[in-house]
Design an enzyme around this catalytic site. Structure first.
Site, PDB file in Angstrom:
ATOM      1  N   ASP A  58       0.823  -1.198   0.000  1.00  0.00           N
ATOM      2  CA  ASP A  58       0.000   0.000   0.000  1.00  0.00           C
ATOM      3  C   ASP A  58       0.859   1.251   0.000  1.00  0.00           C
ATOM      4  O   ASP A  58       1.451   1.604   1.011  1.00  0.00           O
ATOM      5  CB  ASP A  58      -0.924  -0.021   1.223  1.00  0.00           C
ATOM      6  CG  ASP A  58      -1.879   1.164   1.237  1.00  0.00           C
ATOM      7  OD1 ASP A  58      -2.036   1.806   0.171  1.00  0.00           O
ATOM      8  OD2 ASP A  58      -2.445   1.458   2.297  1.00  0.00           O
TER       9      ASP A  58
ATOM     10  N   ASP B 286      -1.716   6.726  -6.141  1.00  0.00           N
ATOM     11  CA  ASP B 286      -2.071   5.484  -5.460  1.00  0.00           C
ATOM     12  C   ASP B 286      -2.001   4.297  -6.411  1.00  0.00           C
ATOM     13  O   ASP B 286      -2.759   4.236  -7.371  1.00  0.00           O
ATOM     14  CB  ASP B 286      -3.492   5.637  -4.894  1.00  0.00           C
ATOM     15  CG  ASP B 286      -3.958   4.385  -4.196  1.00  0.00           C
ATOM     16  OD1 ASP B 286      -3.105   3.661  -3.645  1.00  0.00           O
ATOM     17  OD2 ASP B 286      -5.168   4.118  -4.213  1.00  0.00           O
TER      18      ASP B 286
END
Ligand SMILES: *[C@@H]1O[C@H](CO)[C@@H](O)[C@H](O)[C@H]1NC(C)=O
Ligand SMILES: *[C@@H]1O[C@H](CO)[C@@H](O)[C@H](O)[C@H]1NC(C)=O
Ligand SMILES: *[C@@H]1O[C@H](CO)[C@@H](O)[C@H](O)[C@H]1NC(C)=O
Length: 396
Positions: free
Chosen positions: A103, A282
């Protein structure tokens, strides 16, 4: 307060020199797309278009997760944690494999540990701290404890505990600990990093698939794996995503190959007319979500440039879809203006083939946090520190 670095944790000389040497030369590890053949989630019976559809649906769910998350500030960046990429690392002595969600939006690294109060089901065995001879629990007066957000003192053992809640209500609670983290390089060797701080979770639940064991935070924040490995000196860290649903690379130290001649240095804003400094880059989101007002300016321009029959959106995440397969004919050249630099996109950074004969514009509007998604990042080497975008054939 010093950021943890390889040298500040070195207690086993041989390991430290192995780590230092590896960093000096640079090395890469696999960033496993969840639908790539190397992933435990891989389903060989799915077509590429079924994978595309699922990725788009996850992307929509992820942005919706953000929307429902107005009150509580998530302790860990992005809201949905079931992102697109996984990383396979080892912890401890002897090394135990864990498969974590990679992540780039958060910094804490944690895995499920035994004894466990609440653990979501996982296929791999739980990490057992007392079975690792190099495991140590972090004391609550230690600097290492204060580096982490949302830590508190377990008054029984005076040990450091953390609590991480993600926007989708997934959470993990456990002990801040240190141990050797092993990374297997693409060249086949294993590089051990001693004394890495991570969360040993004993109360964890949420949207985790059974093939994952936790999260490896890869943000630029103090406590992320990359920051711990890199230390204060800002070791280069970059990733390069291979189109589409392929195993990609996370590179520590100097990227292999020639030095770029024209990297784009950007500082993360969301484009002309928008507030600067507010776009998340992201890897865990597939589509790119632009502020609605910006999107409303772009859509007519894109639509005017493409002279192909319009198609009905097959997934309901898009507004601009065309009857087309392969290279999109007449795709306009799109340049993303970040503060400090312009990033010229390839056609496939902005258009995504979602059915045999349908290709859609992969940018969408949002009234919440804008996200620069992973399709837009494919075939760019993205370096942290001074954020750099460098056009690269990531499959090389
Ligand atoms: C993870 O890495 C270990 C070696 O470090 C390897 O044995 C294992 O097969 C890998 N797992 C996956 C799912 O790639
Ligand atoms: C966490 O720390 C507490 C206090 O030291 C200890 O009792 C517990 O067993 C630890 N849990 C795990 C999973 O390591
Ligand atoms: C890193 O840690 C230092 C010291 O605790 C803190 O002042 C700083 O704000 C942190 N930086 C980030 C990016 O979290």
């Amino acid at each position: 307060m010093a950021t943890p670095s390889v040298s500040s944790f070195c207690f086993v000389i041989l390991l430290c020199s192995a780590a230092a040497e590896a960093l000096e030369g640079g090395f890469s590890v696999e960033l496993i797309h969840r639908d790539s053949p190397n992933s435990p989630f891989y389903d060989p019976s799915e077509t590429p278009f079924q994978r595309a559809e699922k990725a788009v649906r996850r992307s929509i769910a992820r942005i919706r997760g953000l929307r429902s998350n107005d009150e509580g500030e998530p302790s860990a960046g992005i809201s949905r944690i079931d992102g697109e990429y996984l990383i396979n690392i080892t912890i401890g002595t002897p090394p135990v494999s864990i498969m974590a969600i990679a992540d780039t939006g958060s910094d804490l690294m944690w895995t499920q540990c035994q004894p466990c109060d609440v653990c979501f089901p996982q296929v791999l065995p739980l990490f057992i701290p007392r079975a690792s001879s190099t495991y140590e629990q972090v004391h609550c007066v230690s600097d290492k404890c204060h580096l982490f957000e949302k830590t508190f003192c377990n008054t029984q053992g005076f040990t450091c505990q953390y609590s991480a809640v993600y926007g989708d209500q997934s959470y993990s609670e456990g002990n801040i600990s240190t141990d050797i983290i092993g990374l297997s390089t693409l060249m086949g060797s294993a590089v051990p990093f001693p004394g890495m701080a991570f969360g040993c979770g004993f109360n964890n639940d949420g949207l985790f698939g059974i093939h994952t064991t936790g999260i490896v935070g890869l943000s630029a924040g103090n406590t992320s794996l990359v920051s711990q490995i890199g230390g204060n000196e800002g070791t280069l860290f970059s990733y390069c995503l291979v189109p589409f649903f392929s195993t990609s690379k996370l590179t520590f130290g100097r990227p292999l190959g020639p030095t770029p001649n024209s990297p784009f240095e950007v500082s993360g804003s969301s484009g002309p007319g928008a507030v600067t400094g507010n776009m998340i880059i992201d890897s865990g989101t597939t589509l790119t979500w632009l502020p609605s007002d910006l999107y409303r300016q772009i859509e007519p321009a894109v639509s005017a440039a493409i002279d192909l029959p319009r198609a009905k959106d097959p997934i309901a995440g898009y507004s601009l879809c065309y009857t087309s397969s392969g290279v999109l004919k007449g795709a306009p050249s799109i340049t993303v203006h970040f503060t400090g630099a312009d990033v010229v996109l390839n056609w496939y950074n902005a258009f995504f083939q979602v059915k045999e004969d349908i290709t859609c514009f992969s940018f969408a509007p949002t009234d919440d946090l804008p996200i620069y998604g992973n399709l837009a990042q494919m075939d760019f080497r993205i370096s942290y520190g001074a954020l750099l975008f460098q056009p690269t054939d990531c499959a090389d």
